[in-house]
Each structure stands twice: as structure tokens, then as C-alpha cells.
Design a protein around this motif. Structure first.
Motif, PDB file in Angstrom:
ATOM      1  N   GLY A  91       0.813  -1.211   0.000  1.00 25.27           N
ATOM      2  CA  GLY A  91       0.000   0.000   0.000  1.00 25.27           C
ATOM      3  C   GLY A  91       0.848   1.261   0.000  1.00 25.27           C
ATOM      4  N   LEU A  92       1.926   1.231   0.790  1.00 30.37           N
ATOM      5  CA  LEU A  92       2.814   2.392   0.866  1.00 30.37           C
ATOM      6  C   LEU A  92       3.521   2.618  -0.462  1.00 30.37           C
ATOM      7  CD1 LEU A  92       3.956   4.616   2.620  1.00 30.37           C
ATOM      8  CD2 LEU A  92       5.669   3.013   3.483  1.00 30.37           C
ATOM      9  N   LEU A  93       3.957   1.543  -1.108  1.00 33.93           N
ATOM     10  CA  LEU A  93       4.628   1.664  -2.402  1.00 33.93           C
ATOM     11  C   LEU A  93       3.683   2.220  -3.464  1.00 33.93           C
ATOM     12  CD1 LEU A  93       6.673  -1.659  -2.464  1.00 33.93           C
ATOM     13  CD2 LEU A  93       7.612   0.653  -2.424  1.00 33.93           C
ATOM     14  N   MET A  94       2.444   1.756  -3.469  1.00 33.48           N
ATOM     15  CA  MET A  94       1.470   2.257  -4.437  1.00 33.48           C
ATOM     16  C   MET A  94       1.221   3.742  -4.226  1.00 33.48           C
ATOM     17  SD  MET A  94      -1.308  -0.861  -4.549  1.00 33.48           S
ATOM     18  CE  MET A  94      -2.382   0.059  -5.647  1.00 33.48           C
ATOM     19  N   ALA A  95       1.111   4.161  -2.963  1.00 31.62           N
ATOM     20  CA  ALA A  95       0.873   5.580  -2.664  1.00 31.62           C
ATOM     21  C   ALA A  95       2.055   6.434  -3.098  1.00 31.62           C
ATOM     22  CB  ALA A  95       0.603   5.754  -1.172  1.00 31.62           C
ATOM     23  N   LEU A  96       3.277   5.954  -2.833  1.00 38.36           N
ATOM     24  CA  LEU A  96       4.468   6.718  -3.213  1.00 38.36           C
ATOM     25  C   LEU A  96       4.575   6.845  -4.726  1.00 38.36           C
ATOM     26  CD1 LEU A  96       7.181   5.418  -0.713  1.00 38.36           C
ATOM     27  CD2 LEU A  96       6.431   7.785  -0.984  1.00 38.36           C
ATOM     28  N   ARG A  97       4.307   5.754  -5.441  1.00 45.80           N
ATOM     29  CA  ARG A  97       4.398   5.808  -6.906  1.00 45.80           C
ATOM     30  C   ARG A  97       3.353   6.765  -7.476  1.00 45.80           C
ATOM     31  NH1 ARG A  97       5.275  -0.293  -6.575  1.00 45.80           N
ATOM     32  NH2 ARG A  97       7.521  -0.549  -6.887  1.00 45.80           N
ATOM     33  N   ALA A  98       2.176   6.808  -6.848  1.00 42.66           N
ATOM     34  CA  ALA A  98       1.141   7.749  -7.312  1.00 42.66           C
ATOM     35  C   ALA A  98       1.578   9.192  -7.064  1.00 42.66           C
ATOM     36  CB  ALA A  98      -0.180   7.456  -6.596  1.00 42.66           C
ATOM     37  N   LEU A  99       2.213   9.439  -5.905  1.00 41.69           N
ATOM     38  CA  LEU A  99       2.661  10.787  -5.590  1.00 41.69           C
ATOM     39  C   LEU A  99       3.772  11.253  -6.527  1.00 41.69           C
ATOM     40  CD1 LEU A  99       2.718  10.741  -1.675  1.00 41.69           C
ATOM     41  CD2 LEU A  99       1.171  12.027  -3.154  1.00 41.69           C
ATOM     42  N   VAL A 100       4.633  10.321  -6.942  1.00 39.07           N
ATOM     43  CA  VAL A 100       5.726  10.686  -7.847  1.00 39.07           C
ATOM     44  C   VAL A 100       5.174  11.260  -9.142  1.00 39.07           C
ATOM     45  CG1 VAL A 100       7.542   9.729  -9.311  1.00 39.07           C
ATOM     46  CG2 VAL A 100       7.444   9.115  -6.902  1.00 39.07           C
ATOM     47  N   ASP A 101       4.014  10.765  -9.578  1.00 37.58           N
ATOM     48  CA  ASP A 101       3.445  11.201 -10.846  1.00 37.58           C
ATOM     49  C   ASP A 101       2.684  12.514 -10.745  1.00 37.58           C
ATOM     50  OD1 ASP A 101       4.422   8.967 -12.135  1.00 37.58           O
ATOM     51  OD2 ASP A 101       2.634   7.775 -11.694  1.00 37.58           O
ATOM     52  N   VAL A 102       2.487  13.027  -9.524  1.00 39.62           N
ATOM     53  CA  VAL A 102       1.773  14.284  -9.347  1.00 39.62           C
ATOM     54  C   VAL A 102       2.797  15.383  -9.107  1.00 39.62           C
ATOM     55  CG1 VAL A 102       0.053  15.540  -8.004  1.00 39.62           C
ATOM     56  CG2 VAL A 102      -0.194  13.076  -8.345  1.00 39.62           C
ATOM     57  N   PRO A 103       2.951  16.335 -10.018  1.00 42.63           N
ATOM     58  CA  PRO A 103       4.008  17.340  -9.882  1.00 42.63           C
ATOM     59  C   PRO A 103       3.832  18.202  -8.647  1.00 42.63           C
ATOM     60  CG  PRO A 103       2.449  17.970 -11.597  1.00 42.63           C
ATOM     61  CD  PRO A 103       2.114  16.568 -11.207  1.00 42.63           C
ATOM     62  N   GLY A 104       4.959  18.442  -7.966  1.00 38.51           N
ATOM     63  CA  GLY A 104       4.970  19.399  -6.869  1.00 38.51           C
ATOM     64  C   GLY A 104       4.693  18.856  -5.490  1.00 38.51           C
ATOM     65  N   VAL A 105       4.072  17.687  -5.391  1.00 36.96           N
ATOM     66  CA  VAL A 105       3.703  17.177  -4.069  1.00 36.96           C
ATOM     67  C   VAL A 105       4.929  16.722  -3.293  1.00 36.96           C
ATOM     68  CG1 VAL A 105       2.383  15.421  -2.835  1.00 36.96           C
ATOM     69  CG2 VAL A 105       1.383  16.545  -4.806  1.00 36.96           C
ATOM     70  N   VAL A 148       8.670  26.268  -6.497  1.00 32.42           N
ATOM     71  CA  VAL A 148       7.475  26.405  -5.648  1.00 32.42           C
ATOM     72  C   VAL A 148       7.617  25.569  -4.382  1.00 32.42           C
ATOM     73  CG1 VAL A 148       5.002  25.924  -5.490  1.00 32.42           C
ATOM     74  CG2 VAL A 148       5.927  26.988  -7.559  1.00 32.42           C
ATOM     75  N   ARG A 149       8.064  24.317  -4.555  1.00 35.38           N
ATOM     76  CA  ARG A 149       8.230  23.465  -3.374  1.00 35.38           C
ATOM     77  C   ARG A 149       9.270  24.047  -2.421  1.00 35.38           C
ATOM     78  NH1 ARG A 149      10.327  19.196  -3.171  1.00 35.38           N
ATOM     79  NH2 ARG A 149      11.302  18.908  -5.221  1.00 35.38           N
ATOM     80  N   GLU A 150      10.353  24.612  -2.967  1.00 34.41           N
ATOM     81  CA  GLU A 150      11.385  25.207  -2.118  1.00 34.41           C
ATOM     82  C   GLU A 150      10.837  26.400  -1.343  1.00 34.41           C
ATOM     83  OE1 GLU A 150      15.689  27.526  -2.427  1.00 34.41           O
ATOM     84  OE2 GLU A 150      14.812  26.606  -4.217  1.00 34.41           O
TER      85      GLU A 150
END
Length: 320
Positions: A91-105, A148-150
Motif C-alpha cells: 500500500g505504501l509503495l502504491m501511494a508513493l508511486r502515485a505521488l511521484v506522478d503528481v508534480p509538486g507534491v 514552488v516546493r522550495e
């Protein structure tokens, strides 16, 4: 402004800190942790509600307060190494991979590193595809998204070049970042706009350029304390709304315009509702899509689009 990540790190460090400093006073602990007594009490109350699933008296972190001193009486396992079960790791791996694809998070490189470490710890690297994932380069992140993230992380003001889809214009703005929010699978910078003197949401993929300024962010305190304002994506009864029929070829517009109540029709087309402020702008938007987008209602907007389309066709015929 204290970021969520800063407070999380402090909370995670507090249990081992109090274990190493039994019966320390509030004043001493607040000084060591660099917070006020009020913030320390708030952190302790937050920790008191944390623990293992079940959340009974024997599952939560517990403290003893006596004579203005603090002592940990139960750690709920927070001082032990974290061990993930196979479902938890998946579950954690799936969440991380999804976050990688969303810019800026998240920082893509950091997320990719975390993915590789979790896969290794969970024994997933024995699978060829998992082993290859560790060597994959981190997804590219635009300079604007990184800036922006910085700015959010360091609490600095920001200047941005922003494309407004509703007005089809570019503008330069100086903003005071508040947080990054995720709405409908898109990242937005929530910030105080100095130009508009109010809180605004700026979609990451429409921030064409960004630069961190050498001055601290100075959003008003009420803006910092308030929850994220996503009312733009809710139905506003004060504004008109159009029901649109969208062909499959134009379904990409759902990625660029805030719509709601979207549903797929039996013939493969889509129907969705879009709020707009200017009927003139809305008519031009629909005309730009040609036959791929039509207005179902209101009738007044549909008629305006029909008349404008016939006038354009007539002008084209006359020019031949």
C-alpha cells in the motif's frame, strides 16, 4: 508558519526525548525543543491521541504529569524500529508511486529513493522488475515546480509566471506561499496573492516559471490558520453553470477545466457541468472545440453558440 513536516519531525522526536529526560519540567522541555509552553502542551495532547490500531487505553502513547514535570509511561512502540507487513508495504509503495506522478507534491528523487529502500526492506528486489525500479531515473521535475516546493518549504515569497485558462492570459504575480494542496489529482499552490490581496490557488502545470525571492513569505495570519479553500471546485449557486456534451476526442479538457458531475454516456460521449462567470468567455470556449463540445443547457448559452457558429460559417463562405 510551522509546516506540517516540521511538526511531525518534532512529534516523532519527543517520545525518545522524554524517555532520555525523565521528569523534565515543561519550561526545560520547551526550551530544549525550541517551542513555547503552549505549543509543547498542544504537541503532548496530539501525541496522547497517537498509537497502535485499536486505540484503547493500552494502545495509545501515555504520559504522567506530576509537579510540573513530564514522563513517558507507555510508548506504543514508537521507540522501536518500524516493521511493515506485506500488505502495508504494498500500500505504501502504491501511494508513493502515485505521488511521484503528481508534480509538486514530493521531491521525485527522494520519493524514488524511498521506494527503492522499501522494496529492498520488504524483499521485493528479488523480483526482476522491482530491482530494475531502483535503477530508474527519478522523473523530471520542472524548474518552476521545484522552486514552488522550495518556497513552501523555506517560507519564502515567490514570483510566478502564471497562465490563466479561464482568461487565456499570462500574468506575473508575487505571492506568499501557504501550502501545496491536491484537488482532483492535480497539485495546486495555495498562496496569498499580493496583487489580488486574497488567497488564491495556482495549478502547478500552469505555473510557467517561478523564482524564490530573498524575503520571507508574509501571508496574513488568518490566511495561514484557515483550512484550504477549494470552493472554486464546488458548485457556486451565485454563478451560472452549463451542462456540456463532450466527445471522446475532447475528453482531455477535463484535465484543464474544473468540472463536476461528469459521467460517460452509452455512446462514449461525456456529460459534465461547468461553472462560469462570463457567458461571452464560455461561448468562445465552446466554439473553440467545434462539434466536439456542445451545450446541452442553458438554452440561452446554446443559442448564443449556435448563432455565433452560423455567423462564423457565413463570414467564411463570403470570403471565398
Amino acid at each position: 508558519m510551522t509546516s506540517v513536516s516540521t511538526r511531525l519531525v518534532r512529534l516523532l522526536n519527543m517520545v525518545p526525548y522524554f524517555q532520555a529526560n525523565p521528569r523534565i519540567t515543561y519550561a526545560e522541555a520547551a526550551a530544549d525543543l525550541g517551542v513555547t509552553r503552549k505549543q509543547l502542551e498542544s504537541d503532548l495532547n496530539q501525541l496522547w491521541m497517537c498509537g497502535l490500531p485499536g486505540y484503547g487505553p493500552g494502545d495509545l502513547i501515555d504520559f504522567e504529569f506530576s509537579d510540573d514535570t513530564i514522563a513517558v509511561t507507555f510508548t506504543a512502540g514508537i521507540d522501536e524500529p518500524l516493521r511493515l507487513t506485506s500488505p502495508e508495504a504494498t500500500g505504501l509503495l502504491m501511494a508513493l508511486r502515485a505521488l511521484v506522478d503528481v508534480p509538486g507534491v514530493v521531491d521525485p528523487a527522494a520519493a524514488r529513493s524511498a521506494i527503492a529502500k522499501i522494496e529492498s526492506a520488504a524483499g521485493a528486489v528479488s523480483h526482476p522488475s522491482a530491482a530494475a525500479a531502483e535503477d530508474e531515473p527519478a522523473p523530471a521535475e520542472s524548474q518552476a515546480a521545484a522552486a514552488v516546493r522550495e518556497a513552501v518549504r523555506t517560507g519564502h515569497a515567490l514570483t510566478i509566471e502564471y497562465y490563466s485558462a479561464s482568461r487565456d492570459t499570462m500574468s506575473t504575480r508575487v505571492v506568499d506561499p501557504i501550502r501545496v494542496v491536491l484537488v482532483n489529482d492535480h497539485s495546486y499552490l495555495e498562496a496569498w496573492s499580493r496583487e489580488a490581496e486574497g488567497v488564491r490557488l495556482f495549478r502547478f502545470d500552469r505555473i510557467v516559471d517561478a523564482a524564490v525571492l530573498d524575503e520571507p513569505a508574509a501571508a496574513p495570519e488568518p490566511a495561514l490558520q484557515g483550512p484550504p479553500d477549494t470552493s472554486l471546485f464546488d458548485a457556486d449557486p451565485a454563478l451560472p453553470a452549463a451542462t456540456l456534451r463532450v466527445a471522446p476526442e475532447a475528453s482531455w479538457m477535463f484535465e484543464y477545466y474544473p468540472m463536476r458531475d461528469a459521467r460517460e454516456l452509452p455512446d462514449g460521449h461525456f456529460e459534465a457541468v461547468m461553472t462560469y462567470a462570463s457567458e461571452d468567455w464560455m461561448a468562445r470556449l465552446v466554439l473553440g472545440f467545434g462539434p466536439e463540445v456542445t451545450v446541452v443547457e442553458p438554452a440561452e448559452l446554446a443559442e448564443r453558440v449556435r448563432v455565433a457558429a452560423h455567423a462564423a460559417l457565413g463570414a467564411y463562405a463570403d470570403s471565398e
